[in-house]
Design an enzyme around this catalytic site. Structure first.
Site, PDB file in Angstrom:
ATOM      1  N   ARG A 140      46.333  16.177  51.873  1.00 50.67           N
ATOM      2  CA  ARG A 140      45.077  16.183  51.097  1.00 50.67           C
ATOM      3  C   ARG A 140      43.886  16.749  51.880  1.00 50.67           C
ATOM      4  NH1 ARG A 140      47.180  11.177  49.575  1.00 50.67           N
ATOM      5  NH2 ARG A 140      48.174  11.301  47.524  1.00 50.67           N
ATOM      6  N   LYS A 194      36.687  30.115  49.967  1.00 55.59           N
ATOM      7  CA  LYS A 194      37.604  30.402  48.859  1.00 55.59           C
ATOM      8  C   LYS A 194      38.991  30.600  49.455  1.00 55.59           C
ATOM      9  CE  LYS A 194      34.651  32.592  45.387  1.00 55.59           C
ATOM     10  NZ  LYS A 194      34.368  33.844  44.650  1.00 55.59           N
ATOM     11  N   GLU A 196      32.723  46.847  51.435  1.00 55.25           N
ATOM     12  CA  GLU A 196      32.078  45.528  51.273  1.00 55.25           C
ATOM     13  C   GLU A 196      30.797  45.456  52.121  1.00 55.25           C
ATOM     14  OE1 GLU A 196      33.202  43.353  49.066  1.00 55.25           O
ATOM     15  OE2 GLU A 196      35.313  43.898  48.776  1.00 55.25           O
ATOM     16  N   LYS A 214      26.694  36.914  53.732  1.00 54.08           N
ATOM     17  CA  LYS A 214      27.686  36.054  53.068  1.00 54.08           C
ATOM     18  C   LYS A 214      27.351  34.581  53.315  1.00 54.08           C
ATOM     19  CE  LYS A 214      31.837  35.103  51.184  1.00 54.08           C
ATOM     20  NZ  LYS A 214      33.188  35.477  50.882  1.00 54.08           N
ATOM     21  N   GLU A 217      29.972  28.999  43.427  1.00 56.41           N
ATOM     22  CA  GLU A 217      29.729  30.123  42.510  1.00 56.41           C
ATOM     23  C   GLU A 217      29.209  29.671  41.149  1.00 56.41           C
ATOM     24  OE1 GLU A 217      32.484  33.375  42.988  1.00 56.41           O
ATOM     25  OE2 GLU A 217      31.899  34.220  41.059  1.00 56.41           O
ATOM     26  N   ARG A 257      26.154  33.259  43.964  1.00 59.97           N
ATOM     27  CA  ARG A 257      27.329  33.815  44.650  1.00 59.97           C
ATOM     28  C   ARG A 257      27.962  34.954  43.853  1.00 59.97           C
ATOM     29  NH1 ARG A 257      31.836  30.432  48.170  1.00 59.97           N
ATOM     30  NH2 ARG A 257      33.132  32.222  48.685  1.00 59.97           N
ATOM     31  N   ASN A 288      30.068  39.922  43.721  1.00 62.42           N
ATOM     32  CA  ASN A 288      31.047  40.684  42.935  1.00 62.42           C
ATOM     33  C   ASN A 288      30.544  42.084  42.583  1.00 62.42           C
ATOM     34  OD1 ASN A 288      32.993  38.632  42.885  1.00 62.42           O
ATOM     35  ND2 ASN A 288      31.902  37.580  41.235  1.00 62.42           N
ATOM     36  N   HIS A 312      32.837  44.961  41.733  1.00 65.33           N
ATOM     37  CA  HIS A 312      34.160  44.387  41.487  1.00 65.33           C
ATOM     38  C   HIS A 312      34.555  44.401  40.013  1.00 65.33           C
ATOM     39  CE1 HIS A 312      33.593  43.197  45.609  1.00 65.33           C
ATOM     40  NE2 HIS A 312      34.745  42.573  45.681  1.00 65.33           N
ATOM     41  N   HIS A 347      38.009  45.896  39.809  1.00 60.61           N
ATOM     42  CA  HIS A 347      39.222  45.133  39.497  1.00 60.61           C
ATOM     43  C   HIS A 347      40.046  45.819  38.422  1.00 60.61           C
ATOM     44  CE1 HIS A 347      37.782  41.010  41.190  1.00 60.61           C
ATOM     45  NE2 HIS A 347      38.542  41.651  42.048  1.00 60.61           N
ATOM     46  N   HIS A 388      41.862  47.652  47.474  1.00 57.85           N
ATOM     47  CA  HIS A 388      40.746  46.867  46.946  1.00 57.85           C
ATOM     48  C   HIS A 388      39.386  47.493  47.292  1.00 57.85           C
ATOM     49  CE1 HIS A 388      38.509  43.396  45.589  1.00 57.85           C
ATOM     50  NE2 HIS A 388      37.924  43.314  46.767  1.00 57.85           N
TER      51      HIS A 388
END
Ligand code: NAD
Ligand code: GLY
Length: 374
Positions: free
Chosen positions: A127, A149, A191, A235, A245, A249, A253, A256, A260, A273
């Site tokens: 956990r 993330k 990025e 960041k 987010e 945040r 993106n 993106h 994507h 990417h």
């Protein structure tokens, strides 16, 4: 030359350390300082892949042993296709075999794939155990290792299974980038350019002043340190303000949304990417200009940087514009049927909006099309 960037999160603040040569002092950094001891338990599981471990595994494990940690290792296959629940179970197996406890620590030594999987294993094993991120790709250094993330892919979508689990420490040794393949380096520069456009006009100006951005050897050490520091600061700042987010945040993106769609429509094979994000930033920039949010000259400056990094500014040949428009509707960022875009308003600032007419998106995609019908 060393930077220590704090990530201010109420329950779990941590530092991002950028220090050339620091891999050989990993164990010492994990002990923390007298004022802020990190108090990790003795046992550490280093998770890596063969490509990275071959270069840096011995140095990392020696540095940990030297500082008194008991070290076990878990080597996973290399590649995004292995970012799965199946591969994840190998980390749990290693944790069980080596009797990792609640106070133990998983150390992710690798790119974003290793970082995301190790982070998720740490979020769920017993956990929740400690994770230390030691990113070795430029993308992981400036993005994936910071912010908590974590996760793995589902056969039907990237990063669908995951958790937020912040690292206790992020240790970046820029020297390890010397062995990073050049295409991976360029992808991550996309990025970095993103941070310049959405957040940090000074970073943007420094990138513009660099003669070339398309390979590590073209950057001097101080510029690399500056790129890493400013990207990590951007960041860290955004994550500190909006860990889960809920709002801000989402500006990370930028590029993106269309990126994507391009990635998935080309089966993650034709463009990587970062290349897809580069195309997505060019598209978002033009959309912002069409909506009178951004100056044409700033969009041109952005596109020139992207080109100087050896990244694409046009859609891959043969991609169908209608298919992109359909794909945008299935994006994670769609809310109540409206596609969400991050659009720049000046160099160093951006907004999130779902008010982009489809005909504007279509016109911009047609401008960026390389196909004969485009
Ligand atoms: P990656 O982890 O696959 O690394 C790219 C390649 O470079 C791999 O083959 C790797 O073995 C190799 N490599 C890494 N460091 C090296 C080094 N120093 N020397 C030689 N080879 C090296 O890919 P990536 O671009 O680092 O990360 C992409 C992943 O990160 C994706 O799965 C993406 O979803 C995830 N990601 C996560 C976040 C987040 O916030 N958690 C953010 C962005 C991306
Ligand atoms: N890479 C985007 C984020 O961490 O939110």
């Amino acid at each position: 030359m060393q930077s220590v960037i704090p990530v201010h999160l109420p329950q779990h603040a941590y530092s991002v350390v950028i220090a050339p040569g620091s891999l050989d002092h990993l164990g010492t950094w994990m002990q923390g300082t007298e004022a802020h001891p990190l108090k990790f338990g003795q046992h550490v599981l280093v998770v890596s892949n063969p490509a990275v471990f071959e270069h840096y595994g011995d140095r990392a494990t020696a540095a940990l042993a030297q500082a008194g940690f008991a070290v076990s290792t878990c080597i996973l296959p290399d590649g995004e296709q292995y970012k799965t629940l199946d591969t994840l179970s190998k980390i749990y197996d290693a944790a069980l075999t080596n009797r990792l406890e609640r106070s133990s620590t998983f150390v992710a030594l690798g790119g974003g794939v290793i970082g995301d999987m190790t982070g998720f294993a740490a979020a769920t094993w017993l956990r929740g155990v400690n994770v230390v991120q030691v990113p070795t790709s430029l993308l992981a250094m400036v993005d994936a290792a910071i912010g908590g993330k974590t996760g793995v892919n589902h056969p039907n979508g990237k990063n669908l299974i995951g958790a937020f689990h912040q690292p206790r420490l992020v240790l970046i040794d820029p020297h390890v980038l010397q062995t990073l393949p050049v295409r991976e380096f360029r992808a991550a520069i996309a990025e970095v350019i993103k941070y310049g456009v959405i957040w940090d006009a000074d970073l943007f100006a420094q990138l513009e002043a660099a003669p070339r951005l398309d390979q590590l050897a073209a950057l001097d050490e101080s510029l690399l340190q500056e790129i890493l520091t400013r990207s990590c600061q951007a960041k860290a700042h955004v994550v500190s303000k909006d860990e889960k987010e809920a709002g801000l945040r989402a500006i990370l993106n930028y590029g993106h949304t269309i990126g994507h769609a391009v990635e998935s429509l080309t089966g993650y094979q034709v463009v990587n990417h970062g290349e897809a994000v580069a195309i997505g930033m060019v598209a978002a920039g033009r959309i912002a200009v069409a909506l009178n949010l951004w100056r044409e000259t700033d969009a041109q400056r952005q596109d020139a940087l992207i080109q100087n990094a050896g990244l694409p500014t046009r859609l891959p040949a043969g991609i169908d514009i209608d298919a992109i428009l359909v794909s945008l509707q299935s994006d994670k960022k769609v809310k109540s049927g409206q596609v969400r875009f991050v659009l720049p308003t000046q160099i160093g600032a951006a907004i999130v909006t779902d008010q982009v007419p489809t005909n504007v998106i279509r016109t911009v995609l047609q401008q960026l099309s390389t196909s004969v019908h485009g």
